[in-house]
Design a protein around this motif. Structure first.
Motif: not given
Lengths: 256, 256
Positions: A97-99, A210-211, A214-216, B167-168, B170-172
């Motif tokens: 998973r990537r932010q 998206a990343d 925080g979405l797809t 952020m990581l 909250l987003g992922r």
DNA sequence: CGGTCACTTGATCGTCTTCAATACCAGTGG
DNA sequence: CCACTGGTATTGAAGACGATCAAGTGACCG
């Protein structure tokens, strides 16, 4: 300041150098005083004498699209200054998973780690060119030029404010609000003055957006479609967005 | 360095002053050199001569639980240094949605705005005591003491790293991962050395945790229950958490 | 003992995710 | 010129996670 200024956002704009100066005497003379990125970068905080030293410490490099130049967790041996193009800054979880924590464009200074390893990764989105400094040389310059250090503090605080806004977005905004906020932020960043640009060129893919939000990919795409259907924006290809109703878009962004 | 050091996290610990010194001669003599927060704050970057000037510029104030001392959007007239207690820092959306961007404890320095208004709000969670400086006096000190400025840069960069991690999160991350990460972060912050403390005292409510993790109170509560059910933690009352299985908790945090 | 407040637990709902198919576009070679 | 290919974006249908609504518990306090 610098010569050409396009309304576009994050465009590579590599070809604005003036080779005339560089060819004087056949040797490269102070590439820094001539740099496209200087006016928008921390380098502007340094005087002309210092600029020569900066130039001596700097190594210019070009990067291919997709090329990683900072690896999260690796020893922080260098600092970077972006002179052209856009990079994505990101953090990863072990399962992939990537932010994306931000996008860094021309003038952005990277690599000031707290610890001795990089806290995030960085990759070129399109073709890029960067200025590289060794850690020790940069720290020496920092020590010598207080104005540089002050500029960095200013930059860091500004990034902190942006980060806080992003936390609000990631923690509390809906998909629609996130995308609207994203577009508005880039519209503001893209224009020279405070007025938002009408047309945005987005150098990043839907996956990057998206990343970042925080979405797809799918939700980003659906949100784009929805905003277009509501008449707030228009899409010209996938990477070009026209703001058709700024007030409504600001409203859709959640008012903050 | 300073005298007493409790294993607890964010405890008000107001009563550690040494009134002996203050009473010498009947007048207050340099409250700064005597401050509980000095060793963990930016004030440690200033020498003894400067400390007197710092003390002269500082106004000590105590705050009631719930009292707001920084209002988002208001003119940034003061800087603050927390000497006891914990504050929540937050941003609001017009409709009342709240995102807590961080918790600030003893030694934390607040108010360094980029613009001339505060970018976030701050409220006391429990009873607090703070040191207040006017903007102009603080800027003067900053100008005079480069070490202070350097310390601030260091602090800002460290906060930036924390913000990126958030952020990581909250987003992922999932709700379970968020809570596990939160507990681990506080366990590490609560202990002096790098080893995580086994018992945590959480000064904030479930609502605060929820607004910090981008969740609702209910989901936070359910996640607590779940972690307890899985044997990773134990709850002693609502605000005291015991880590029963550190490795598993780290695993549940998503590995980063 | 009634009141409030914070937390917990349960049932239902909605948004976003996931999985899957299709459309689009640029580049390449027949 | 057009079929083929790979990458990227869009659209659709089903499912899951967390939100929302609602009730219940427990602690503290007047």
């Amino acid at each position: 300041m610098t010569a050409a200024s396009a309304p576009h956002l994050h465009e590579p704009r590599a070809a604005t150098h003036r080779p005339i100066v560089l060819e004087l005497g056949g040797a490269v003379i102070d590439p820094c005083s001539n740099c496209d990125a200087r006016s928008v970068s921390v380098c502007s905080a340094i005087d002309d004498d210092g600029l020569a030293r900066l130039a001596a410490a700097a190594v210019r490099t070009t990067l291919e699209p997709g090329q990683e130049f900072i690896a999260e967790g690796e020893p922080a041996t260098h600092f970077f200054n972006i002179t052209a193009g856009t990079a994505r800054l990101f953090k990863l979880l072990p399962d992939g998973r990537r932010q994306i924590t931000g996008f860094a464009g021309r003038g952005h200074f990277l690599g000031l780690a707290v610890s001795d390893t990089y806290a995030f990764g960085a990759e070129a989105i399109g073709p890029m060119s960067i200025c590289r400094f060794t850690r020790s040389k940069m720290l020496g310059l920092l020590d010598e030029f207080r104005t540089l250090e002050q500029k960095l503090l200013q930059t860091a605080r500004s990034e902190l404010v942006t980060a806080q806004e992003q936390m609000l977005l990631l923690g509390r905004k809906t998909a629609r609000e996130r995308l609207a906020s994203f577009l508005l932020a880039h519209a503001k960043a893209g224009s020279a003055c405070g007025i938002a640009a009408r047309t945005l060129e987005l150098p990043m893919t839907r996956a990057d957006i998206a990343d970042y939000l925080g979405l797809t990919i799918e939700t980003v795409s659906r949100s784009f479609t929805k905003l277009r259907g509501d008449g707030l924006i228009a899409l010209e290809g996938a990477n070009s967005v026209v703001i058709r109703n700024l007030a409504a878009l600001e409203d859709a962004a959640g008012g903050a």
